[in-house]
Scaffold this motif. Structure first.
Motif, PDB file in Angstrom:
ATOM      1  N   UNK A   3       2.222   2.725 -11.300  1.00  0.00           N
ATOM      2  CA  UNK A   3       2.817   3.714 -12.351  1.00  0.00           C
ATOM      3  C   UNK A   3       4.346   3.403 -11.722  1.00  0.00           C
ATOM      4  N   UNK A   4       5.304   3.070 -13.178  1.00  0.00           N
ATOM      5  CA  UNK A   4       6.814   2.942 -12.055  1.00  0.00           C
ATOM      6  C   UNK A   4       7.092   3.939 -10.828  1.00  0.00           C
ATOM      7  N   UNK A   5       8.237   3.481 -10.307  1.00  0.00           N
ATOM      8  CA  UNK A   5       8.501   5.032  -9.356  1.00  0.00           C
ATOM      9  C   UNK A   5       8.866   6.015  -9.991  1.00  0.00           C
ATOM     10  N   UNK A   6       8.533   7.454  -9.986  1.00  0.00           N
ATOM     11  CA  UNK A   6       8.833   7.988 -10.203  1.00  0.00           C
ATOM     12  C   UNK A   6      10.885   8.437 -11.032  1.00  0.00           C
ATOM     13  N   UNK A   7      11.467   8.207 -10.298  1.00  0.00           N
ATOM     14  CA  UNK A   7      12.827   7.294 -10.801  1.00  0.00           C
ATOM     15  C   UNK A   7      13.423   6.128 -10.049  1.00  0.00           C
ATOM     16  N   UNK A   8      13.343   4.693 -11.116  1.00  0.00           N
ATOM     17  CA  UNK A   8      14.027   4.125 -10.463  1.00  0.00           C
ATOM     18  C   UNK A   8      15.232   3.489 -10.176  1.00  0.00           C
ATOM     19  N   UNK A   9      15.992   4.333 -10.711  1.00  0.00           N
ATOM     20  CA  UNK A   9      17.126   4.045 -10.146  1.00  0.00           C
ATOM     21  C   UNK A   9      17.690   5.041  -8.442  1.00  0.00           C
ATOM     22  N   UNK A  55       5.393   4.196  -3.853  1.00  0.00           N
ATOM     23  CA  UNK A  55       5.886   5.545  -3.418  1.00  0.00           C
ATOM     24  C   UNK A  55       4.239   6.448  -3.890  1.00  0.00           C
ATOM     25  N   UNK A  56       3.056   5.816  -3.683  1.00  0.00           N
ATOM     26  CA  UNK A  56       1.741   6.135  -3.932  1.00  0.00           C
ATOM     27  C   UNK A  56       2.039   6.603  -5.407  1.00  0.00           C
ATOM     28  N   UNK A  57       2.209   5.969  -6.333  1.00  0.00           N
ATOM     29  CA  UNK A  57       1.894   6.295  -7.831  1.00  0.00           C
ATOM     30  C   UNK A  57       0.939   5.261  -8.197  1.00  0.00           C
ATOM     31  N   UNK A  58       0.362   5.516  -8.045  1.00  0.00           N
ATOM     32  CA  UNK A  58      -1.335   5.024  -8.613  1.00  0.00           C
ATOM     33  C   UNK A  58      -1.918   6.154  -9.054  1.00  0.00           C
ATOM     34  N   UNK A  59      -2.664   5.734  -9.973  1.00  0.00           N
ATOM     35  CA  UNK A  59      -3.730   7.129 -10.187  1.00  0.00           C
ATOM     36  C   UNK A  59      -5.481   6.733 -10.827  1.00  0.00           C
ATOM     37  N   UNK A  60      -5.594   7.228 -10.218  1.00  0.00           N
ATOM     38  CA  UNK A  60      -7.355   7.295 -10.156  1.00  0.00           C
ATOM     39  C   UNK A  60      -7.830   7.406 -11.731  1.00  0.00           C
ATOM     40  N   UNK A 117       0.836  -1.409  -0.027  1.00  0.00           N
ATOM     41  CA  UNK A 117       0.299   0.501  -0.470  1.00  0.00           C
ATOM     42  C   UNK A 117       1.078   1.387   0.278  1.00  0.00           C
ATOM     43  N   UNK A 118       0.156   2.006  -0.425  1.00  0.00           N
ATOM     44  CA  UNK A 118       1.524   3.532  -0.513  1.00  0.00           C
ATOM     45  C   UNK A 118       1.451   4.115   1.105  1.00  0.00           C
ATOM     46  N   UNK A 119       3.368   4.416   1.217  1.00  0.00           N
ATOM     47  CA  UNK A 119       4.051   4.686   1.882  1.00  0.00           C
ATOM     48  C   UNK A 119       4.051   3.234   2.808  1.00  0.00           C
ATOM     49  N   UNK A 120       4.458   2.297   2.584  1.00  0.00           N
ATOM     50  CA  UNK A 120       4.685   0.670   3.373  1.00  0.00           C
ATOM     51  C   UNK A 120       5.596   0.850   3.013  1.00  0.00           C
ATOM     52  N   UNK A 121       7.117   0.033   3.629  1.00  0.00           N
ATOM     53  CA  UNK A 121       8.270   0.108   3.503  1.00  0.00           C
ATOM     54  C   UNK A 121       8.504  -0.927   3.494  1.00  0.00           C
ATOM     55  N   UNK A 122       9.199  -1.599   2.150  1.00  0.00           N
ATOM     56  CA  UNK A 122       8.569  -2.354   1.003  1.00  0.00           C
ATOM     57  C   UNK A 122      10.171  -3.139   1.112  1.00  0.00           C
TER      58      UNK A 122
END
Length: 261
Positions: free
Chosen positions: A122-128, A49-54, A12-17
């Motif tokens: 979505x992908x992370x904003x900056x995967x690297x 990281x919260x990269x979900x779009x409604x 879920x958004x905010x989780x420490x993966x």
């Protein structure tokens, strides 16, 4: 080399993966050890990281509506693909062929599978940067490991999907074989081994693509060059040097429409 899937709760958004991976490994009877590689699904990291779009909150552009009609896509999802992609090459029913961050991938990395209803992951904003951040999180837990962030991809003229690395930390993503001799002493001229992509595909086999709930894999004994300072950039190749893509440049459409949702 050994590869193990790690089952986790729903991310879920905010989780420490990183913490979830450590706990999930322990629950599976596995131990993450120094020098291992921990592989994460791009969607899991992006979701944390919260990269979900409604999709219901997006107003599709005329271009998105045209793409949705032509390729039988949800109009909101077509808009997401436009915003996430750097180039659009074309498409087939239900999917667009795109370039994102120098990677040939479907739908700009956006996906409706394993995302909440009416949402796209979505992908992370900056995967690297995300890979490097995860490696630091493991270090704070006393673990010096490599990290991979991966997504599924298709290959030209091959049925089905494999996987591609989009972020790497702690080891080199490519093994340069140029200059080494073959069985008859002939030196290699252009050959490199796509180490990170090969490990990604091995991990995908145990992680799955549907309801397995295994967004993490643990890789032990991988034959890699470990160390700091390696990035996914080493795995990228310019269009004019790519055996396949240099033939397609004239057919591409630059998008560059990325903005906040």
């Amino acid at each position: 080399m050994q590869v193990f899937g790690i089952k986790t709760p729903l991310i879920r958004p905010g989780d420490d993966v990183a913490a979830i991976a450590i706990a999930g490994a322990a629950a599976s009877g596995l131990e993450i050890e120094q020098g291992d590689i921990v592989v994460f699904s791009a969607k899991a990291v992006g979701t944390a990281e919260g990269r979900l779009v409604d999709l219901s909150k997006l107003e599709p552009s005329e271009e998105a509506l045209s793409l949705s009609r032509r390729f039988k896509l949800d109009p909101g999802f077509a808009e997401v693909v436009l915003r996430e992609s750097d180039e659009i090459l074309g498409g087939v029913e239900h999917a667009l062929s795109t370039i994102k961050n120098g990677v040939l991938v479907a739908n700009g990395g956006a996906d409706q599978s394993n995302a909440p209803p009416n949402h796209a992951a979505l992908w992370p904003e900056d995967p690297q940067r995300s890979a490097e951040g995860l490696r630091e999180a493991f270090r704070r837990a006393g673990l010096d490991v490599g990290v991979l962030i991966i997504d599924s991809r298709t290959l030209p003229l091959r049925m089905g999907s494999s996987a591609v690395a989009i972020g790497v930390a702690g080891f080199s993503p490519v093994d340069d074989l140029r200059g080494r001799g073959d069985l008859f002493g002939r030196p290699m001229r252009i050959k490199r081994l796509a180490v990170a992509d090969d490990i990604s595909s091995a991990a995908q086999l145990v992680m799955g693509e549907t309801s397995e709930s295994m967004p993490v894999a643990l890789v032990k004994g991988a034959p890699v060059q470990r160390g700091d300072g390696f990035t996914i950039d080493a795995a990228l190749i310019p269009w004019d040097q790519c055996l396949i893509m240099h033939l397609m440049k004239k057919h591409t459409k630059n998008v560059s429409r990325k903005h906040k949702y």
